[in-house]
Design an enzyme around this catalytic site. Sequence first.
Site, short mmCIF file in Angstrom:
data_model
loop_
_atom_site.label_atom_id
_atom_site.label_comp_id
_atom_site.label_asym_id
_atom_site.label_seq_id
_atom_site.Cartn_x
_atom_site.Cartn_y
_atom_site.Cartn_z
N GLU A 27 -13.31 92.54 39.37
CA GLU A 27 -12.90 93.00 40.70
C GLU A 27 -12.28 91.84 41.46
OE1 GLU A 27 -16.01 94.89 42.99
OE2 GLU A 27 -14.70 95.16 44.72
N ASN A 74 -15.38 98.11 45.33
CA ASN A 74 -15.04 98.40 46.72
C ASN A 74 -13.61 97.95 47.04
OD1 ASN A 74 -17.67 99.24 46.86
ND2 ASN A 74 -18.42 97.43 47.94
N ASN A 174 -13.93 104.74 43.76
CA ASN A 174 -15.15 103.95 43.56
C ASN A 174 -16.16 104.20 44.67
OD1 ASN A 174 -16.63 101.45 42.39
ND2 ASN A 174 -16.44 100.98 44.58
N GLU A 175 -17.36 104.55 44.31
CA GLU A 175 -18.48 104.70 45.27
C GLU A 175 -18.01 105.33 46.59
OE1 GLU A 175 -20.76 101.04 45.66
OE2 GLU A 175 -21.36 101.11 43.57
N GLU A 293 -20.81 100.38 36.44
CA GLU A 293 -21.32 99.18 37.13
C GLU A 293 -22.83 99.15 36.92
OE1 GLU A 293 -20.23 98.25 41.19
OE2 GLU A 293 -18.22 99.12 40.90
N GLN A 339 -20.51 91.77 37.03
CA GLN A 339 -19.09 91.75 36.70
C GLN A 339 -18.88 90.73 35.60
OE1 GLN A 339 -16.56 91.43 40.18
NE2 GLN A 339 -17.61 93.09 41.23
#
Length: 501
Positions: A27, A74, A174-175, A293, A339
């Site tokens: 990310e 995010n 994402n989320e 994740e 990550q």
Amino acid sequence: MSAAAIQLDPRRISGEISPLVYSGFTEHMGRCIYDGIFEPNNSNGLVDENGFRTDVLQALKDCNTAAVRWPGGNFVQSYRWEDGVGPKESRPARLELAWLGVETNAFGTDEFMAWCDKLGAEPFICLNMGTGTLESALHWLEYMNGTQPTYWAEMRKKNGHPEPYKVKYIALGNEVWGPWQVGQATAEDYAKAARQWGKALKLVDPTIKLVSCGKEGTDNWDRIVLEECIDIIDYHSLHLYTRGPEHEVNAISPALAQKGIEITRSYIDLAMMHPDRRAACAGKAKPGICFDEWNVWNPDIAPGVSGAEQEYTMSDALAVAAYLNVFIRTNTEIACLAQSVNVISPLMTSPTGLLKQPTFFPLQLFATYMRGKNLSIYVDTPKYEGTMGSDRPWVKDICADSLGWIDATAALDGNTLNIAIINRHPQEAFEVELNLAGSRKVVGEMEVHELHHENLMAVNTWEDSEQVVPTKSSAPFTGSYTAKAGSLSVVRLNLSNENMS
Ligand code: AHR
């Protein structure tokens, strides 16, 4: 010494271990991309002609990293992919709203594809369903995969990439459920949008595999999204981060990942049987789990806005191993460690070198040896009886079957039986019987790869980087194995051929 037993039968195959459970995630956050995988100004000979860190690439290759998710997280929820392609000097710097930094766009789609190519990993792209539009997502897919002489495919060629990238895995946001997210939505609103996006994306490229955005798998969000999108998606994403406060809770908490997977598989079945979806689902492959994740993370000591550089312990390595056992046991289709470097990662870089944290070694051992067929085994073990701390106290009740001190999986790779045994007990060694059913016999010695340290809080530092590293040994096989307190072992046994008893 305590006692446990594992019943193993090489004929009881519950599935094929997906190589994609050994996948990663990069990310634009902290030092993951910039100064992590990409450091063009490194003057210590640690980068290739593209500015990619070669030591990082090698370490990820050593973990057989099969796919890598990018660019967030995010971050993606306000990412403009168009800013990250074309001549570097014309790429704009933008405010970055997830981690409150500045995104230079020096690393964009073409750099990521080149990096995946070097790694030998599948690119896995997550789309911006925050500030992004469907039109922009369609253009991105056309840029990456387009084969016709169209505007965005031609743009890719103009940027020096004549061949389509053939990106297969595409995630729908994402989320999106998170209050921290740019573009948070309700499950109903997200699901309706995801359905429309998914249909349109498959018109651009029908070969892609779509991943719907999920939560921890134990939530109504997952049920609602699956019911709406079941016939257009190929995978449902789950995320989980767990932590202490003490070793026992840390090493046991990944049991929740298993519960999330089991519940999600039931939500998938339920959605496929739904009267409004059943006809569209007929003959379609059942969507799989994409656990994109997962990790141990304590944001109190490693906050996201400060780059989430967490120091990992021997205890954390056992928790990572417990996650990997869950993915094998449940025949999970895809799992991406969050990550890949510097940010809550087993790998830390400095301008002059690479540090492997204790959590690197379970990944390397599993990715090397836990391959092939997943055996359905039975583990007879005493269980953890304490409480689960304040994060998720209910784990104790709903995951009651998964709280064994000894946690194990077994993989049959050709004629080699590989058994991953975690002893999560902080003080007690276990004599673990390895009972082999059927006519096949153990041939030769038992090979053992062990990760252990007397101190569960031991870490690897730049000054002392080999505090926690695996050892390799061999011994005659006696029918049992002594698992030290707080250890991970991969026990390897060669078996006689099936038809030679
Ligand atoms: O991996 C760090 C962050 O954790 C990701 O950006 C987000 O998806 C999750 O909350």
